[in-house]
Design a protein around this motif. Structure first.
Motif, mmCIF file in Angstrom:
data_model
loop_
_atom_site.group_PDB
_atom_site.id
_atom_site.type_symbol
_atom_site.label_atom_id
_atom_site.label_comp_id
_atom_site.label_asym_id
_atom_site.label_seq_id
_atom_site.Cartn_x
_atom_site.Cartn_y
_atom_site.Cartn_z
ATOM 1 N N PRO A 163 2.826 11.071 -13.074
ATOM 2 C CA PRO A 163 3.151 10.315 -11.867
ATOM 3 C C PRO A 163 4.108 9.164 -12.139
ATOM 4 C CG PRO A 163 1.006 9.660 -12.674
ATOM 5 C CD PRO A 163 1.460 10.786 -13.564
ATOM 6 N N GLU A 164 4.667 8.663 -11.067
ATOM 7 C CA GLU A 164 5.557 7.501 -11.159
ATOM 8 C C GLU A 164 4.824 6.297 -11.728
ATOM 9 O OE1 GLU A 164 9.030 5.127 -10.478
ATOM 10 O OE2 GLU A 164 8.762 7.298 -10.429
ATOM 11 N N ALA A 165 3.562 6.150 -11.395
ATOM 12 C CA ALA A 165 2.736 5.050 -11.914
ATOM 13 C C ALA A 165 1.289 5.509 -11.971
ATOM 14 C CB ALA A 165 2.873 3.810 -11.028
ATOM 15 N N PHE A 166 0.559 4.978 -12.953
ATOM 16 C CA PHE A 166 -0.858 5.306 -13.094
ATOM 17 C C PHE A 166 -1.670 4.289 -12.304
ATOM 18 C CE2 PHE A 166 0.831 7.012 -17.208
ATOM 19 C CZ PHE A 166 0.585 8.362 -16.932
ATOM 20 N N GLU A 167 -1.893 4.557 -11.006
ATOM 21 C CA GLU A 167 -2.580 3.615 -10.132
ATOM 22 C C GLU A 167 -4.065 3.917 -9.992
ATOM 23 O OE1 GLU A 167 -1.272 0.998 -9.043
ATOM 24 O OE2 GLU A 167 0.886 1.319 -9.236
ATOM 25 N N LYS A 168 -4.502 5.091 -10.390
ATOM 26 C CA LYS A 168 -5.897 5.482 -10.221
ATOM 27 C C LYS A 168 -6.729 4.994 -11.407
ATOM 28 C CE LYS A 168 -4.534 9.637 -7.669
ATOM 29 N NZ LYS A 168 -4.606 11.109 -7.616
ATOM 30 N N ASN A 169 -7.990 5.410 -11.435
ATOM 31 C CA ASN A 169 -8.892 5.008 -12.516
ATOM 32 C C ASN A 169 -8.651 5.787 -13.797
ATOM 33 O OD1 ASN A 169 -10.181 3.138 -10.845
ATOM 34 N ND2 ASN A 169 -11.622 4.664 -10.087
ATOM 35 N N ILE A 175 4.387 10.512 -6.282
ATOM 36 C CA ILE A 175 5.638 10.998 -6.868
ATOM 37 C C ILE A 175 5.357 11.521 -8.267
ATOM 38 C CG2 ILE A 175 7.897 10.322 -7.755
ATOM 39 C CD1 ILE A 175 8.150 8.388 -5.475
ATOM 40 N N LEU A 176 5.678 12.776 -8.500
ATOM 41 C CA LEU A 176 5.471 13.389 -9.812
ATOM 42 C C LEU A 176 6.807 13.685 -10.464
ATOM 43 C CD1 LEU A 176 2.550 15.962 -9.340
ATOM 44 C CD2 LEU A 176 2.479 13.780 -10.529
ATOM 45 N N HIS A 177 6.904 13.323 -11.724
ATOM 46 C CA HIS A 177 8.066 13.694 -12.528
ATOM 47 C C HIS A 177 7.705 14.948 -13.316
ATOM 48 C CE1 HIS A 177 10.217 9.907 -11.768
ATOM 49 N NE2 HIS A 177 9.028 9.335 -11.833
ATOM 50 N N GLU A 178 8.546 15.941 -13.261
ATOM 51 C CA GLU A 178 8.283 17.192 -13.979
ATOM 52 C C GLU A 178 9.426 17.452 -14.956
ATOM 53 O OE1 GLU A 178 8.038 21.445 -12.216
ATOM 54 O OE2 GLU A 178 5.964 20.720 -12.313
ATOM 55 N N ILE A 179 9.052 17.636 -16.209
ATOM 56 C CA ILE A 179 10.028 17.845 -17.275
ATOM 57 C C ILE A 179 9.938 19.281 -17.755
ATOM 58 C CG2 ILE A 179 10.862 17.031 -19.511
ATOM 59 C CD1 ILE A 179 10.883 14.883 -17.357
ATOM 60 N N HIS A 180 11.073 19.967 -17.799
ATOM 61 C CA HIS A 180 11.145 21.319 -18.348
ATOM 62 C C HIS A 180 12.014 21.268 -19.606
ATOM 63 C CE1 HIS A 180 9.425 23.098 -14.664
ATOM 64 N NE2 HIS A 180 10.176 22.224 -14.012
ATOM 65 N N VAL A 181 11.455 21.652 -20.732
ATOM 66 C CA VAL A 181 12.198 21.620 -21.997
ATOM 67 C C VAL A 181 12.609 23.046 -22.347
ATOM 68 C CG1 VAL A 181 12.184 20.875 -24.391
ATOM 69 C CG2 VAL A 181 10.776 19.662 -22.714
ATOM 70 N N GLN A 223 0.832 -1.200 0.000
ATOM 71 C CA GLN A 223 0.000 0.000 0.000
ATOM 72 C C GLN A 223 0.865 1.247 0.000
ATOM 73 O OE1 GLN A 223 -2.528 -0.354 3.395
ATOM 74 N NE2 GLN A 223 -3.826 -1.931 2.485
ATOM 75 N N GLN A 224 1.949 1.215 0.791
ATOM 76 C CA GLN A 224 2.835 2.365 0.858
ATOM 77 C C GLN A 224 3.490 2.624 -0.488
ATOM 78 O OE1 GLN A 224 3.131 4.389 3.491
ATOM 79 N NE2 GLN A 224 4.365 5.716 2.210
ATOM 80 N N ASP A 225 3.905 1.512 -1.168
ATOM 81 C CA ASP A 225 4.504 1.661 -2.494
ATOM 82 C C ASP A 225 3.517 2.285 -3.455
ATOM 83 O OD1 ASP A 225 6.840 0.605 -1.618
ATOM 84 O OD2 ASP A 225 6.480 -1.415 -2.389
#
Length: 353
Positions: free
Chosen positions: A156-162, A123-129, A114-116
């Motif tokens: 996000p790190e993973a798409f865990e939601k709906n 966790i969000l990855h943000e890319i600046h170009v 659950q914690q993972d």
């Protein structure tokens, strides 16, 4: 076999630490003494039926083992009990300890999982170009994204939601992996693009006059942030243009104007679609205002364009810029438009001839 040996084998069987020889010994004993089989089945029930290991409590386990012991004590077989009490209780606690360890392990695993999940979702990855560059990336679901210069993109790190939610400021070309149960949502300041699996382009720079969604394959639904009830469906080779109104809310309302419109793309080859030419590091423009093309030049060449003559801003220009240098690109436009330019470091000055 003594009763203590029987309890020992049951405990080892419960804790799954019995050897093949010990299991065979226990089976053979049960064949000879069927009365013990019921006790053995009760013991196994602690693991296989009723409460699952993740729900079992140590006090419940101890209580069940005590009940088994009482049944054995009350059996009518002619066996000594006194000398077996100490080793039997020793194995009772061994069994209880084994089950407690199993219970704790399951609980720890579930909580860790659950914690993972929570961590992956948060966790969000943000890319600046930066200007002068484009960037390609692959999202956790396999979706391919190409980002234009001057864009900011987060996922996000993973798409865990709906839903698969990403955010974009700038321009992105998306090739979305199909997943009918998990729509892919692109959030911008003005609109949300919802897809299941398709190929499309979103242009949503804060300083541009319009926000555009261009669909090449599949089907998308666009929701305006200021009018969420309005759902706009795009079909292949259609483009949605939304006015990028940046006026403060306190400003007086002006005359009503079209907030958005849907247009069809010209019937051209895929490599001639101007809305996605940037993916191949090109700028394709047909009868567009010079100031709009200048914004694309700024992103492609990492420069700032300054109009010294404001009348140049609305000049209609056409052309294709591919692998040319900045000087060559300005020279191409100069051939069809009466203007002159000078470059000072990373600043380009434009003026009428």
């Amino acid at each position: 076999m003594s009763k203590s040996r029987f309890i020992e084998l049951m405990a080892k069987s419960m804790g799954e630490c019995a050897s093949a020889e010990e299991l065979a010994e226990l089976d053979m004993f049960l064949e000879q003494f069927p009365n013990y089989k019921k006790t053995y089945e009760v013991t196994n029930a602690l693991k296989g039926s009723g409460a699952q290991p993740a729900e079992a409590k140590p006090e419940d386990i101890n209580g069940n083992l005590e009940e088994i012991w009482n049944r054995i004590k009350s059996s009518n077989e002619n066996m000594e009990v006194d000398i077996k009490v100490r080793p039997m209780f020793r194995w009772q606690w061994v069994a209880a300890a084994v089950l407690v360890l199993v219970t704790t392990g399951v609980l720890f695993y579930n909580r860790a999982a659950q914690q993972d999940t929570l961590t992956a979702e948060n966790i969000l990855h943000e890319i600046h170009v930066p200007y002068g560059k484009t960037e390609k990336l692959k999202l956790p679901d396999g979706t391919q994204v190409t980002l234009n210069a001057g864009s900011t993109f987060s996922y996000p790190e993973a798409f865990e939601k709906n839903t698969r939610d990403v955010s974009l400021t700038g321009e992105g070309f998306f090739e979305v992996t199909k997943n009918a149960r998990k729509p892919f949502l692109v959030h911008t300041a003005r609109l949300v693009v919802k897809v299941l699996g398709t190929v499309f382009n979103v242009k949503a720079y804060n300083n541009d006059k319009t926000v555009e969604t261009t669909l090449l394959k599949g089907k998308v639904q666009v929701e305006l942030k200021n009018n969420p009830e309005k759902k706009i469906i795009l079909l292949p080779n259609e483009k949605l243009i939304v006015v990028n109104n940046r006026e403060p809310k306190s400003a007086k309302p002006k005359e009503s104007k079209i907030e958005y419109q849907v247009t069809e793309l010209p019937d051209v080859r895929p490599d001639e679609v101007k809305e996605t030419a940037w993916v191949d590091n090109r700028i394709l423009f047909t009868n567009e205002m010079f100031e709009d093309v200048a914004a694309q030049i700024e992103r492609k060449y990492n420069v700032q364009v300054v109009f010294e003559d404001q009348a140049l801003r609305t000049e209609q220009i056409s052309g294709l810029l591919d692998k040319e240098s900045l000087q060559e690109a300005l020279g191409i436009i100069e051939m069809t438009t009466p203007f002159k330019f000078r470059v000072d470091g990373k600043t380009v000055f434009l003026a009428k001839k």
